[in-house]
Design an enzyme around this catalytic site. Structure first.
Site, PDB file in Angstrom:
ATOM      1  N   ARG A  90       5.893   2.106  -0.384  1.00  0.00           N
ATOM      2  CA  ARG A  90       5.419   1.812   0.967  1.00  0.00           C
ATOM      3  C   ARG A  90       4.176   0.947   0.950  1.00  0.00           C
ATOM      4  O   ARG A  90       3.335   1.059   0.058  1.00  0.00           O
ATOM      5  CB  ARG A  90       5.101   3.125   1.688  1.00  0.00           C
ATOM      6  N   CYS A 110       1.262  -0.597   3.987  1.00  0.00           N
ATOM      7  CA  CYS A 110       0.821  -0.527   5.378  1.00  0.00           C
ATOM      8  C   CYS A 110      -0.347  -1.486   5.550  1.00  0.00           C
ATOM      9  O   CYS A 110      -1.274  -1.488   4.744  1.00  0.00           O
ATOM     10  CB  CYS A 110       0.403   0.901   5.740  1.00  0.00           C
TER      11      CYS A 110
END
Length: 112
Positions: free
Chosen positions: A90, A92
């Site tokens: 991930r 972000c």
């Protein structure tokens, strides 16, 4: 073979290739980042199902926030949603999103 699902002139909602589903970026409705994240993840889950996948088969997630000050609030919803032991790779970051009312956008890639 490349399979495109829900294809319009500008984009496809899902593109499948070699057992991998690539979802278009999803945004959600709501006044807060938590509300938008919950709605967005519901949309992600629906697209994953349509692609023959599920949240426990996610490979990668890219999350864009309009304001990194919302990181903890978004993560509280994300952490409750991601199946235990199946967290994807991930990233972000903060970005100007397509409309001023949008607070979060999530892009997911998953195994089919």
């Amino acid at each position: 073979m490349i399979e495109r699902i829900d294809t319009g002139q500008r984009m496809s909602k899902i593109v499948k290739h070699n057992g991998v589903a690539y979802l278009c970026g999803q945004v959600g409705d709501g006044a807060t980042v938590a509300e938008q994240t919950r709605d967005c993840l519901g949309r992600v889950e629906a697209l994953l199902e349509k692609a023959g996948s599920s949240p426990d088969r996610m490979l990668q997630a890219i999350i864009w926030l309009a304001d990194m000050a919302d990181f903890a609030e978004m993560n509280a919803v994300w952490d409750a949603w991601v199946p235990e032991g199946h967290a994807p790779a991930r990233a972000c970051g903060e970005a100007k999103l397509a409309r001023p009312d949008l607070k979060v956008e999530i892009i997911v890639t998953a195994a089919c």
